[in-house]
Design an enzyme around this catalytic site. Sequence first.
Site, PDB file in Angstrom:
ATOM      1  N   LYS A 142       0.853  -1.200   0.000  1.00 26.29           N
ATOM      2  CA  LYS A 142       0.000   0.000   0.000  1.00 26.29           C
ATOM      3  C   LYS A 142       0.884   1.243   0.000  1.00 26.29           C
ATOM      4  CE  LYS A 142      -4.043   1.832   2.498  1.00 26.29           C
ATOM      5  NZ  LYS A 142      -4.911   1.628   3.681  1.00 26.29           N
ATOM      6  N   SER A 170      -9.770   1.461   2.433  1.00 21.66           N
ATOM      7  CA  SER A 170      -8.871   2.274   1.638  1.00 21.66           C
ATOM      8  C   SER A 170      -7.766   1.480   0.937  1.00 21.66           C
ATOM      9  CB  SER A 170      -8.234   3.335   2.534  1.00 21.66           C
ATOM     10  OG  SER A 170      -7.366   2.739   3.465  1.00 21.66           O
ATOM     11  N   SER A 223      -9.935  -1.010   6.650  1.00 22.48           N
ATOM     12  CA  SER A 223      -9.335  -0.737   5.343  1.00 22.48           C
ATOM     13  C   SER A 223      -8.604  -1.904   4.687  1.00 22.48           C
ATOM     14  CB  SER A 223      -8.367   0.444   5.445  1.00 22.48           C
ATOM     15  OG  SER A 223      -9.089   1.646   5.402  1.00 22.48           O
TER      16      SER A 223
END
Lengths: 95, 500, 459
Positions: free
Chosen positions: C65, C138, C162
Amino acid sequence: MITQDEVVKIAKLAHIKLSQDEIGKFQTQLSEILEYFSLLKDIDTTSVREDVSINGLSTILRQDIPNSYPLDQSVVYSNALGTENDYFKLDSKVL
Amino acid sequence: MDKKIIVGIETHVQLKTKSKMFCSCSTEYFGGKPNINVCPVCLGYPGALPKVNEDAIKQAIKVGKLLHFKHINYYSSFERKNYMYPDLFKGFQITQYKNPIVSDGYLEIDTQGEVDPASKDTNHPKATPTHHVVPKKINIYRAHLEEDTAKSLHESGYTLIDGNKAGIPLLEIVSAPDINGAAEAKEYAVSLYNILKYSNVSDCDMEKGQMRFDININLEINDSGRKYYTPIVEIKNLNSFRALERSINFEESLQFSEFEKNRIEMNKGNKVTKGWNDLKGETVFQRGKEESDDYRYFPEPDLPPLVISQEFIDSVKIENSAEDTMLQLEKANISKSSAAVLVLTLGIEFVKFFNNACDIYNGDLNNLVNWIINDLAGIISEHNIDLSSISVSGFVKILNLVNDKKLTATSAKEIINKMIVEKENIDELISSRIVVSDDTLIDKYIDAMLGENQELVQTYLNGKEGVLSFFIGQVMKKMQGRASPSDIKDKILIKIKNFQ
Amino acid sequence: MILELHKKLKAGNISAKELAEEYLKIAEDKNKVLNSYISITKDYAISHLPDKIESILDGIPGCIKDNINILSTNTTAGSQVLKEYISPYTATVISNLDKFTLIGKGNMDSFAFGSTTQNSYFGPSLNPHDINTVAGGSSGGVASAVAAGSAVFGIGSDTGGSVRQPASFCGIVGLKPTYGLISRYGLIAMGSSFDVIGIMANTVDDVALILNEACKYDPKDSTSLNIKKKIDYSKFSDISKLKVGVLKFNDDGVEKDVITAFSNSIEDIKKLGCSVKEVVIDHLKYVIAAYYILVPSEISANMARFDGIRFGYHPKGVKDLEEFYIEARSKFEDEVKRRILIGTYTLSSGYYDAYYSKADAVRRLIKQEFDEAFRDVDVIVSPTSPTVAYRKDKVFDNPLELYLSDIFTIPANLIGAPAISIPNGLSCDNLPTGLQIMGPQLSELNILSLANKLYKKYG
C-alpha cells in the site's frame, strides 16, 4: 446545527481555506455528523478508567545512546521546498 | 495607592542527555553544521514514531527531588499540543499537560527584608545595615517534560531552519505567582540555575538558550481600602537574568501608570502576550487573548503512559545537591562568599577537586579555596583547559610548600601556571625556586642591587618611598623568586637605614 | 501458494527474475483497467532480486500500500500533496519481509481516508470481479492487485476496516492483526491508536506465512508488542472445540445476499463441531460515533506536519506564513479536509469534553463489553461489510452514509483486537461477500485456524 462562523473559525485553526460554497457544504455535512455524535451524550462513562493504553503497554523507554549521522544527508532535503547552506529554506516572510 | 507586584515564572531548561527526547539523534546541536543530527522522527517525516529517552525521565525525577516536589507521579502521560509554526516540524509539540511527571514543589530563596533590630542577621553576606535576609518559599506547581523546537533564522524575506535543536529534551518548571518583584524573580532564577547546573541536570547556558523564562505579571493595587488587580501580561522568552529583572521593572511601572490613567482591572479576556526588546529596554505587544491559540491538547497516541515505580524513583540518586555542599563547606568554616563561588559559579567538578585536595592539604582550607577559585579556575578558563587533566597531588604539593615557607606565593603561582599551561615537570620547577634559607646569600643580592642603583637610593632617601617596590622587584627577579618579598623588604630597609 | 512458489524458486524451476517479470507483466497489463497500482516498481524489483532463495518470502511478488515508506521509492499515500514524495527511510514491516519482490505500490484513498479508493488523487481502483464496481478501500489497490493475480500477497493498513472491507469486496483473505503486533514505524499515520498493518492474500495459509515474518518486536515503535513466545501462525490449531459467538446486529442496511451468505457460514461453522451462540454487544450502536470522533481528532494532528516546507506541496509566491500554510494545504482532497475539520472541532476548546473525551471513554466501555463477551466465546463472527462492492458510479451525497457501512469492521480497531475477512459466497450479481472472524487481542492463531477451515471449504 454548527454555524457558518464556527466552520470558518475551525477552518482557520486548521489552516484550511474554504470557498463560500465549501463553507455551506461543510456546514451541512459537519452538522449532520456532529448531530450523529450526540448519540454518545447519554452514556454513563463515570466509572471508566483512563489510565490504560489500548494494548496494555506502559513505560516504554529507550536508553540514552546517541547515534551519529542518523539520516543520510542526501535524503534530508530530497523533498524540501528549498535549502540554503544546509538549512531548510522558507521563502516567504515569516514574522 | 499601594502596590504589590505578582509574578509567576515558567522556566524552560534543556535537560542534559546524550540523545534527544524522542529519538536517538545526538544532542550536540550548538555551533555545528545545520541538520546534521536529524532523523525521520525529529524531522517529523510521515510514518516516524517517537520513543521516550529514559535519562530524560531520570533528570526530571532528579529535579523533582531537588525542588522538594511532593509528588513524583507514578502515573504520567504525554499529550500533543497542536499549533503550526515552521520550527515545529510535526505541527504539534509532544508535552505533558494533564499528568506532569512531578507536581507540588518549592524553592526557598533569600529575600531582603527591612531590619528588625531584634533579629538582625548581619552575618549574612547579602545583608546590609538597613536590610536583612529573610528566607521565602516559592511554590512550584509542576515540572513537565517536552521537546524543544528547531532553530529558525529570520532573514529579510525568507527563513532558514535547522533541525539539530528539534527534539532536545526540555523540562518546564512552573512556579506559583509567589514572586513579588524583580529582585525576588532574579533570586529565584539564580537559585534555580545554581541547583540545576550543580546537579548536572542542565548546563543552563542562557546564551545557547538552554535556560529561558516566560513570566506572568500583574499588580495588586490597594486604593482607599479596596484591592484592584491589573490585567495579566505574559512576557515570553527572556533569556538572561538581566532581561528578567528589567522586564519586570519596566512592566511594573507601565502597569501602574496605565492603571492610574484608565483604572482597567484584569478579567478573563484581557490577558496579553508580550516580548522583550533588550536594546530598547521595553516590553513589546505580541497578541491579545482573542488571538491566542487553541492548542487542542489530547493524549499522544504513539506513547503509552509512564508508570514509574518507587524502585525506579529510588534508583535516581542525587550525590550532593548544591544546598548540601554549601552547608558542608560552612561547617568546615569556609567563608560563605568563597563557598558560593566554588559551588555555584565553578560547580561540581571544582568541588570534587577541592574535596580531593583537602585530604592532603596542610594549611587553612580558606586559603585552599582561594587558590582554587582565584588561580586555578582563572588559568583553566583563560586557556580552555579541562579540569580533569590537572593533578590534584601536584597542585597541593606546591601549595603545601608555600605553607611551609619553602616557596613564595609568587613562585607558586608561576609554577602552577607552567604546570597547567605548558605541562612542565613541577619537581624541576620547584627545585629551582625553593626559598633560599641562607641570609648571607640574600644579602649579597641586595648589596649588588643597591650598588647598581645608587642614584635611586638617593632618591629614596630624599623621600620618594615608591622606589622601594622597584628595589624588591629587582632582587626578586635576580633571585628568581627564591625569597619572600617581605623578607627582602625588611632587609633592604635595614641596609638603607645604614646608608643614612 | 507461497509455499509452492517458494519450493519452485528454491529448486530452480523458476528464477526470482523470471517470476518478477511474469508478475510485472500481469501488473502492467491489468493496471490499465483496474488501476490497482499508483506505481509499478519494475526497476526497483529487478535491482533488488535475492541472490539466493533462503527465507520463505524471498522472491515472492508483493504489492505494498502506498502509505508505507520504502527508501528512495515514491510514496504518495494516494494524495496530491505527496505525489512526488520520495521516502527517506524504510518502514520496519518492509525490512521484516526482506527479500520479497516489490511489484508496485498499491492505490488507496488519499491518506487512507475512505472505503472506495474514490478519494485517491490517482482515481479509483476497480474490482477484478466486475470492473463496474470499486475494489473498496482504503487498501483497495492492494486488494485489486492480489485478486487479479498481479501480486501473490499484499500489505495494507487497517484503521477501521481498510484491509478487511476491500478483501471482502475483492474475494480475498484480509487480516487485521492485534494493535501493536506488526510495527507501525514507517506507516504514514491516520488514526495512530487505531492503525495496524494488515495482510492480504488469496489463501489463509499465505496470510499466516506472511504474519510469521512481519510480526517482530520493533524498538522504534513504542506501541509494538514484545511477545516472548514465538508462535508459528501457519501451524493451525484444532478448532473443533472453539466457542463461536454470532454477533447480533440490526438487519437494516445489510444486503440480503450478505445475510444469506452469513447464515450459511454459521451452518458451516456448526458442521465443523464448534459450539455457536449469539453475542449481544449493547454498545455496538455507539462504535461509529466513537470512531468518527477519535480518528479525525488524531488525524487533525497527524496531518499538521504537511506544511509544505520539508515535503509536500510547495506553494510559490505567497505573501506571508498564513497564506503559505493555507496554500500548501489547499491541495488536500475533500475527505482529508473534512476529517481535519471534524477533528479540529472535536478537540477544540469548549468541545473536547463533549466529544473527544466522551468518545475515548465510550471506546473503553466498548472494550470492556467485548472483553466480557470474550470470556464466553473464543471468537465472534459477523459479515465483514453490510454490502458487496459498490458500483463505481454510485454517489454518496452524505459522508455519514459511507461511515455507517464500517459498522462490522470498526469494533476490532476500537479494542485493538485481531479480525480476519474471508470470502464466504457470491451475491446474485456474482460479487463476493465476506465473513469476519474476530477474537480477543493476540488470538490470531484461533481466528486463522477457523478461517482456514472455512476457507478450505469455500476455496
